[in-house]
Scaffold this motif. Sequence first.
Motif, PDB file in Angstrom:
ATOM      1  N   GLY A  72       2.568 -35.728  18.470  1.00 25.90           N
ATOM      2  CA  GLY A  72       1.623 -35.083  19.427  1.00 25.90           C
ATOM      3  C   GLY A  72       0.547 -36.559  19.331  1.00 25.90           C
ATOM      4  N   ASN A  73      -0.847 -36.501  19.157  1.00 28.99           N
ATOM      5  CA  ASN A  73      -1.557 -37.516  19.316  1.00 28.99           C
ATOM      6  C   ASN A  73      -1.895 -38.264  18.072  1.00 28.99           C
ATOM      7  OD1 ASN A  73      -3.288 -35.684  18.348  1.00 28.99           O
ATOM      8  ND2 ASN A  73      -4.941 -36.096  19.603  1.00 28.99           N
ATOM      9  N   ARG A  74      -1.205 -37.620  16.982  1.00 31.27           N
ATOM     10  CA  ARG A  74      -1.492 -38.369  15.587  1.00 31.27           C
ATOM     11  C   ARG A  74      -1.148 -39.647  15.458  1.00 31.27           C
ATOM     12  NH1 ARG A  74      -2.775 -34.647  11.117  1.00 31.27           N
ATOM     13  NH2 ARG A  74      -3.135 -36.419  10.185  1.00 31.27           N
ATOM     14  N   PRO A  75       0.141 -40.291  15.950  1.00 25.89           N
ATOM     15  CA  PRO A  75      -0.047 -41.741  15.783  1.00 25.89           C
ATOM     16  C   PRO A  75      -1.256 -42.180  16.440  1.00 25.89           C
ATOM     17  CG  PRO A  75       2.068 -40.729  16.522  1.00 25.89           C
ATOM     18  CD  PRO A  75       1.044 -39.789  16.598  1.00 25.89           C
ATOM     19  N   GLU A  76      -1.707 -42.094  17.340  1.00 26.22           N
ATOM     20  CA  GLU A  76      -2.770 -42.778  17.726  1.00 26.22           C
ATOM     21  C   GLU A  76      -4.270 -42.643  17.147  1.00 26.22           C
ATOM     22  OE1 GLU A  76      -1.038 -40.672  19.849  1.00 26.22           O
ATOM     23  OE2 GLU A  76       0.032 -42.408  21.023  1.00 26.22           O
ATOM     24  N   ARG A  77      -4.349 -41.357  16.736  1.00 26.72           N
ATOM     25  CA  ARG A  77      -5.475 -41.015  15.833  1.00 26.72           C
ATOM     26  C   ARG A  77      -5.234 -41.855  14.416  1.00 26.72           C
ATOM     27  NH1 ARG A  77      -5.112 -34.757  15.291  1.00 26.72           N
ATOM     28  NH2 ARG A  77      -6.581 -35.266  13.413  1.00 26.72           N
ATOM     29  N   ASP A  78      -4.224 -41.838  13.806  1.00 24.39           N
ATOM     30  CA  ASP A  78      -3.990 -42.544  12.530  1.00 24.39           C
ATOM     31  C   ASP A  78      -4.304 -44.119  12.966  1.00 24.39           C
ATOM     32  OD1 ASP A  78      -3.424 -40.423  11.317  1.00 24.39           O
ATOM     33  OD2 ASP A  78      -1.106 -40.635  11.007  1.00 24.39           O
ATOM     34  N   ALA A  79      -4.025 -44.547  14.153  1.00 24.84           N
ATOM     35  CA  ALA A  79      -4.148 -45.972  14.322  1.00 24.84           C
ATOM     36  C   ALA A  79      -5.586 -46.243  14.564  1.00 24.84           C
ATOM     37  CB  ALA A  79      -3.527 -46.371  15.664  1.00 24.84           C
TER      38      ALA A  79
END
Length: 124
Positions: A72-79
């Motif tokens: 999902g959007n977790r990689p973007e949120r983590d970044a």
Amino acid sequence: MRLEGSLQSHSNAKHLRKQMTPPEIALWLALRANDEGLRFRKQHAAGPYVLDYYCAPARLAVEVDGEAHNHGNRPERDATRDAWLVAQNIRVLRYPAREMLANLDDVIRQITSVALQRRTIIES
């Protein structure tokens, strides 16, 4: 500069301390037992975020990423989160949860090495 959390992140941190996963527990027990005298906090509120582990003297955050961090959007949120932490002069180390169970000793050696190096630089 002290790293403060929001009211919401303090509430989230308290909840997360009670809901730690087996890889997080394994890492916590190993971090607490380190021979270098490094002190870590678990589920530490930082701004709008919660850090899995935080070593204040080294300004080091350690994150245990479960499988959900790849979807999902977790990689973007983590970044976005990591960028905010870097702007606060916090170094972030991320490890897959499966690494905690497979190579915990190696992970602890790397975390300890980075923490000691950063603590020395920050104290200078």
